[in-house]
Design an enzyme around this catalytic site. Sequence first.
Site, PDB file in Angstrom:
ATOM      1  N   LYS A  29       0.846  -1.191   0.000  1.00 53.20           N
ATOM      2  CA  LYS A  29       0.000   0.000   0.000  1.00 53.20           C
ATOM      3  C   LYS A  29       0.887   1.248   0.000  1.00 53.20           C
ATOM      4  O   LYS A  29       0.675   2.173  -0.781  1.00 53.20           O
ATOM      5  CB  LYS A  29      -0.900  -0.017   1.238  1.00 53.20           C
ATOM      6  N   MET A 110      -5.638  -6.566   8.723  1.00 52.83           N
ATOM      7  CA  MET A 110      -5.038  -5.652   9.700  1.00 52.83           C
ATOM      8  C   MET A 110      -5.884  -4.392   9.803  1.00 52.83           C
ATOM      9  O   MET A 110      -6.903  -4.264   9.152  1.00 52.83           O
ATOM     10  CB  MET A 110      -3.602  -5.336   9.296  1.00 52.83           C
ATOM     11  N   ARG A 349      -3.209  -1.580  -6.357  1.00 51.71           N
ATOM     12  CA  ARG A 349      -2.507  -2.870  -6.228  1.00 51.71           C
ATOM     13  C   ARG A 349      -2.948  -3.767  -7.377  1.00 51.71           C
ATOM     14  O   ARG A 349      -3.976  -3.515  -8.007  1.00 51.71           O
ATOM     15  CB  ARG A 349      -2.837  -3.542  -4.892  1.00 51.71           C
ATOM     16  N   TYR A 882      11.024 -35.355 -18.117  1.00 44.34           N
ATOM     17  CA  TYR A 882       9.606 -35.071 -18.281  1.00 44.34           C
ATOM     18  C   TYR A 882       8.856 -35.276 -16.966  1.00 44.34           C
ATOM     19  O   TYR A 882       9.355 -35.920 -16.037  1.00 44.34           O
ATOM     20  CB  TYR A 882       8.983 -35.956 -19.367  1.00 44.34           C
TER      21      TYR A 882
HETATM   22  P1  ADP Z   1      -7.763  -1.739   3.974  1.00 40.33           P
HETATM   23  O1  ADP Z   1      -6.431  -2.366   3.774  1.00 40.33           O
HETATM   24  O2  ADP Z   1      -8.624  -2.442   4.933  1.00 40.33           O
HETATM   25  O3  ADP Z   1      -8.421  -1.413   2.654  1.00 40.33           O
HETATM   26  P2  ADP Z   1      -7.089   1.065   4.056  1.00 40.33           P
HETATM   27  O4  ADP Z   1      -5.909   1.570   4.769  1.00 40.33           O
HETATM   28  O5  ADP Z   1      -6.952   0.978   2.577  1.00 40.33           O
HETATM   29  O6  ADP Z   1      -7.466  -0.333   4.691  1.00 40.33           O
HETATM   30  O7  ADP Z   1      -8.276   2.025   4.460  1.00 40.33           O
HETATM   31  C1  ADP Z   1      -9.615   1.665   4.650  1.00 40.33           C
HETATM   32  C2  ADP Z   1     -10.534   2.612   3.895  1.00 40.33           C
HETATM   33  O8  ADP Z   1     -10.327   3.960   4.270  1.00 40.33           O
HETATM   34  C3  ADP Z   1     -10.314   2.547   2.408  1.00 40.33           C
HETATM   35  O9  ADP Z   1     -11.556   2.629   1.747  1.00 40.33           O
HETATM   36  C4  ADP Z   1      -9.494   3.754   2.126  1.00 40.33           C
HETATM   37  O10 ADP Z   1      -9.691   4.222   0.834  1.00 40.33           O
HETATM   38  C5  ADP Z   1     -10.008   4.739   3.157  1.00 40.33           C
HETATM   39  N1  ADP Z   1      -8.964   5.691   3.509  1.00 40.33           N
HETATM   40  C6  ADP Z   1      -7.744   5.403   4.006  1.00 40.33           C
HETATM   41  N2  ADP Z   1      -7.005   6.519   4.165  1.00 40.33           N
HETATM   42  C7  ADP Z   1      -7.783   7.546   3.788  1.00 40.33           C
HETATM   43  C8  ADP Z   1      -7.584   8.961   3.712  1.00 40.33           C
HETATM   44  N3  ADP Z   1      -6.411   9.523   4.054  1.00 40.33           N
HETATM   45  N4  ADP Z   1      -8.594   9.710   3.280  1.00 40.33           N
HETATM   46  C9  ADP Z   1      -9.763   9.134   2.916  1.00 40.33           C
HETATM   47  N5  ADP Z   1     -10.019   7.832   2.963  1.00 40.33           N
HETATM   48  C10 ADP Z   1      -9.032   7.027   3.385  1.00 40.33           C
HETATM   49 MG    MG Z   2      -7.576  -0.500   1.165  1.00 42.70          MG
END
Ligand code: ADP
Ligand code: MG
Length: 906
Positions: A29, A110, A349, A882
């Site tokens: 990420k 997580m 990803r 093989y």
């Molecule tokens: P996961 O791995 O469970 O997807 P994320 O870290 O990607 O966890 O975050 C969970 C949700 O919160 C996702 O939908 C993500 O897009 C949103 N999110 C995370 N960080 C931000 C941010 N800085 N502003 C707005 N939305 C966020």
């Molecule tokens: Mg996510």
Amino acid sequence: MVGKRKIVFFFGGGKAEGNAAMRELLGGKGAGLHEMTRIGAPVPPGFTITTEVCTYYYAHHEQYPKGLESDVIAGLGRIEKILGRRFGDAENPLLVSVRSGARESMPGMMDTVLNLGLNDQTVQGLIKRTQNPRFGYDSYRRFVQMYADVVLGLKAKEKIERDPFEEILERKKHASGVGFDTDLGAEDLEEVVFAFKALVKARLGKEFPSDPKEQLWGAIGAVLGSWNNDRAVAYRKLYDIPHTWGTAVTVQAMVFGNLGEKCATGVAFTRNPSTGEKSFYGEFLVNAQGEDVVAGIRTPRPVGELKTVMPRPYAELRKVCKILERRYKDMQDIEFTVEDNKLWMLQTRSGKRTGFAAVRVAVDMVKERIIDKNEALLRVEADHLNQLLRPIFDHKDKEQAAKEGRILAKGLPAGPGAATGRVVFHSEDAVARKESGDQVVLCRTETSPDDIRGMEAAQGILTARGGMTSHAALVARQMGKVCVAGCEALSIDYQARLMRVGETVLHEGDWISVDGSTGEVIQGEIRTLPSEVLQVLIGGDRYARKPRIYQQYAKLMRWADEARKLGVRTNTDQPDQARVAKAFGAEGIGLCRTEHMFFQGDRIQAVREMILSDDESGRRRALAKLLPMQKEDFKGILDIMGGLPVTIRTLDPPLHEFLPNRENEIVELAQVMGVPADRLRDKVKVLQEFNPMLGHRGCRLGISYPEITEMQARAIFEAACELRKEGKDPFPEVMIPLVGSRGELVAQRKIVEQVAHETLASYGVKVRYLIGTMIELPRACLLAGEIAEEAEFFSFGTNDLTQTCLGLSRDDAGKFLPTYVLDGLLAEDPFVSIDREGVGALMRIAITKGRKVRRNLEIGICGEHGGDPKSVAFCHEIGLDYVSCSPFRVPIAKLAAAQASLRKKP
Ligand code: ADP
Ligand code: MG
Ligand code: MG
């Protein structure tokens, strides 16, 4: 710093200290956010704390490395500068998310905390800036709820208890007479926040932390801690992810999709993840935040509609996706948020996909010049090819069944595909019903070699006992049959001709459906559709224009053939299976078992006569009956395979597998043989063995009864000679099983050679042939040099070699093997994937010793492992010529072989 290494990497304002290649350090990420920033995509600024901090943290009693604190404060400062907001400021506060993210994505395992930095003062600043009190309090209550859950560990106490925060929210909605969260006003939400905090106080005995710095460190600790929560640990075990990797932590400025009607949040795929079609695919919600889309509170809309709702961010999203796909050279799965008509990218990803999508995306991307052929080959998981070859259930029919509660139970998905038919419990019934035009599913507590014909006749096989390598599973895969094994919920009453699954009773003749890809057992008939690939491969001339799935499959296979070094043969003993395997591109037969043929028609009678005769002349009489039948079988198979090698194994299984066990069979046989039934009954008893796996079997049979080997050799060479006379070019390889010493092979080889000379001379033709041995005993590996002096080829019988090397019987291993694998005492089920350290070591010895004596010794493998991609890679590494596997795994083995040779290159 950890040592001298940088531990915090900043991104924002168009620049990033990290990049896509830094997954190990920044997590998937994190690396994605840095890379997106680099390529100019709109990403809220932030910084990533490296995975090394996580490993340090766990190695040092959950202490942070020196310097982390100042680095984090510096990072916050840079975000503040870019955005002109301050963390904890009552006028214009900066809010952040604290996000987890490991090297490989572990979806949902997580934790992440959103809207961090809010308290009673900063919420006022947020409201002032946005002029939106409802939004301010909605963000605040979301934050308190998430923080209390993730950081303070305030969750439902027991499974049955409802989430206490949801309960408060429900009560509020009820009191205000509204249906959705979104209908609650600012004042309602302010009261909710108050109630949430009161709950925290009551449950934990301390105030909810209001200092943003304290909140931040709490969240960082919790995200690091979530690396070792139960879910994450279990997930890593399941997918072989090392516990030592650790998670990165990204702290990032919040953007808001819940600020009003010009805001949205969504997820999207750059291509369709189930079909691979090149079409933008995904979902979004207007006026919502992050996880609302997945949580299913409101039904999201297809991402295509964003075009009309918010054309500008939509256009930018498409543009960014195109760039990302080109940059990553793969289909991407992305998260985005629109705040006030402005697009923000939050994650990218490589998207998870079905086998169909994997093939289509890989082949399309070669055409689009995004990747080359070799890269395309590496993109498709070999096992996923399975999905392209199996019949499939009609989706609508199955959904209907699920709605009606007809999915009865779940077993092991042992033979993928979809089968539907009438319930039968006995092989004879399966055959009879099939002949009268029914389609059937053979349901057994377990199967034995006796059931071959029934299994052959059935659409699918369902067993109550046995694992993924049980007889039923093994044979089903070889036949390409659908199979659900080990469905413990079944209890079969053979006498009453019915089975129970919970409350449901199914009688013989009732309809049942089994999904060998999921293990589901479904009451009633579900329509199936045949795999298009198979239709073309086997009856392809009918197609004027071949379906796309087939074309792409064929292209991928062509590339695999160019790339691989390993040959791929098939294990089969039936002409029609051989035909299928050849259509799949098998380059010969690596194992033709002769005993399965013994069960066809009324041959078993003659076989039993042979076994139960007292003397050689009795045995020869019975063998004379078998000779013409075996000859026909061999002729059929040798003919179909054309000039390709066909490895035929002489009789191998312990005799008890052929013995009559029902009283009426014994009586009948006694009449045919003209001996008293009593005598036969005694004889059967004498022949029973305590441990047949290590008993009178393999070449030991041919040593005791040379006339059996002689008959089989005669059948092979007469068949070959007759084909030769017809102008064909058969190529039999006669394989002696279970050899442990040179002497055994000498004795058997002499018989085979003698027959070959005689037969070839009497037909007056020349036939190519080899004589070799199966290597399936540790002793054979250790003495491979001596044995190679008598053998023109080796074929590793890794099923038995695994049993004898590990000293465990496959049929009894079910009691402990699964826990061994779970506890890590064995890396993997050694019957599924070759035990490299043990069995593999024996194989290496045998190869080295064998080739030292005979440089051009042909060496292959014919155990079940020949169709397992990991084992195929191993076979490539140790230099086999093989692998041989069941017909339906031929394409998988080819792809795995290609991948092995591509990966080997530096
Ligand atoms: P996961 O791995 O469970 O997807 P994320 O870290 O990607 O966890 O975050 C969970 C949700 O919160 C996702 O939908 C993500 O897009 C949103 N999110 C995370 N960080 C931000 C941010 N800085 N502003 C707005 N939305 C966020
Ligand atoms: Mg996510
Ligand atoms: Mg064997």
